[in-house]
Write a protein that holds these residues in place. Sequence first.
Motif, PDB file in Angstrom:
ATOM      1  N   VAL A 191      -1.764 -12.317   8.998  1.00 30.39           N
ATOM      2  CA  VAL A 191      -2.287 -10.953   8.969  1.00 30.39           C
ATOM      3  C   VAL A 191      -2.286 -10.417   7.541  1.00 30.39           C
ATOM      4  O   VAL A 191      -3.257  -9.793   7.097  1.00 30.39           O
ATOM      5  CB  VAL A 191      -1.484 -10.036   9.923  1.00 30.39           C
ATOM      6  CG1 VAL A 191      -1.835  -8.577   9.708  1.00 30.39           C
ATOM      7  CG2 VAL A 191      -1.726 -10.445  11.373  1.00 30.39           C
ATOM      8  N   GLU A 192      -1.207 -10.677   6.809  1.00 34.44           N
ATOM      9  CA  GLU A 192      -1.144 -10.251   5.406  1.00 34.44           C
ATOM     10  C   GLU A 192      -2.275 -10.862   4.587  1.00 34.44           C
ATOM     11  O   GLU A 192      -2.904 -10.180   3.774  1.00 34.44           O
ATOM     12  CB  GLU A 192       0.198 -10.647   4.793  1.00 34.44           C
ATOM     13  CG  GLU A 192       1.390  -9.886   5.335  1.00 34.44           C
ATOM     14  CD  GLU A 192       2.717 -10.472   4.860  1.00 34.44           C
ATOM     15  OE1 GLU A 192       2.722 -11.417   4.043  1.00 34.44           O
ATOM     16  OE2 GLU A 192       3.752  -9.979   5.325  1.00 34.44           O
ATOM     17  N   ASP A 239      -5.553  -9.175   5.442  1.00 34.34           N
ATOM     18  CA  ASP A 239      -5.624  -7.856   4.796  1.00 34.34           C
ATOM     19  C   ASP A 239      -5.983  -7.981   3.323  1.00 34.34           C
ATOM     20  O   ASP A 239      -6.786  -7.208   2.799  1.00 34.34           O
ATOM     21  CB  ASP A 239      -4.292  -7.115   4.928  1.00 34.34           C
ATOM     22  CG  ASP A 239      -4.036  -6.580   6.324  1.00 34.34           C
ATOM     23  OD1 ASP A 239      -4.992  -6.507   7.128  1.00 34.34           O
ATOM     24  OD2 ASP A 239      -2.868  -6.245   6.612  1.00 34.34           O
ATOM     25  N   ARG A 240      -5.390  -8.953   2.649  1.00 29.67           N
ATOM     26  CA  ARG A 240      -5.679  -9.154   1.226  1.00 29.67           C
ATOM     27  C   ARG A 240      -7.130  -9.567   1.011  1.00 29.67           C
ATOM     28  O   ARG A 240      -7.780  -9.102   0.056  1.00 29.67           O
ATOM     29  CB  ARG A 240      -4.738 -10.185   0.632  1.00 29.67           C
ATOM     30  CG  ARG A 240      -3.309  -9.637   0.509  1.00 29.67           C
ATOM     31  CD  ARG A 240      -2.312 -10.655   0.074  1.00 29.67           C
ATOM     32  NE  ARG A 240      -2.667 -11.279  -1.194  1.00 29.67           N
ATOM     33  CZ  ARG A 240      -2.124 -12.412  -1.626  1.00 29.67           C
ATOM     34  NH1 ARG A 240      -1.212 -13.041  -0.907  1.00 29.67           N
ATOM     35  NH2 ARG A 240      -2.484 -12.918  -2.789  1.00 29.67           N
ATOM     36  N   ASP A 242      -9.226  -6.454   1.426  1.00 25.73           N
ATOM     37  CA  ASP A 242      -9.079  -5.590   0.245  1.00 25.73           C
ATOM     38  C   ASP A 242      -9.885  -6.124  -0.939  1.00 25.73           C
ATOM     39  O   ASP A 242     -10.550  -5.355  -1.641  1.00 25.73           O
ATOM     40  CB  ASP A 242      -7.607  -5.475  -0.160  1.00 25.73           C
ATOM     41  CG  ASP A 242      -6.794  -4.609   0.789  1.00 25.73           C
ATOM     42  OD1 ASP A 242      -7.387  -3.847   1.578  1.00 25.73           O
ATOM     43  OD2 ASP A 242      -5.549  -4.709   0.733  1.00 25.73           O
TER      44      ASP A 242
END
Length: 72
Positions: free
Chosen positions: A26-27, A30-31, A34
Amino acid sequence: MDDVLRRVEELETLIVELEELDRRRVELGDRLVDLEHFFRRSGCPELSQQALDAFVVTYAGRVLELADGMRS
């Protein structure tokens, strides 16, 4: 009985590892999102597309593959 207890321990360990992997995934997603937004706003369409492709093909695509495999 020892085999069952050993396998229960293995299962519990695997579940913890899978939960950590899911959080990490998930991280990373997200990156990627972004970065795609950053490059799009910065006027770098090639880099924006590269981040989007990585998200759609590698990140989301693999999730969909796994979900499809679980339905079978």
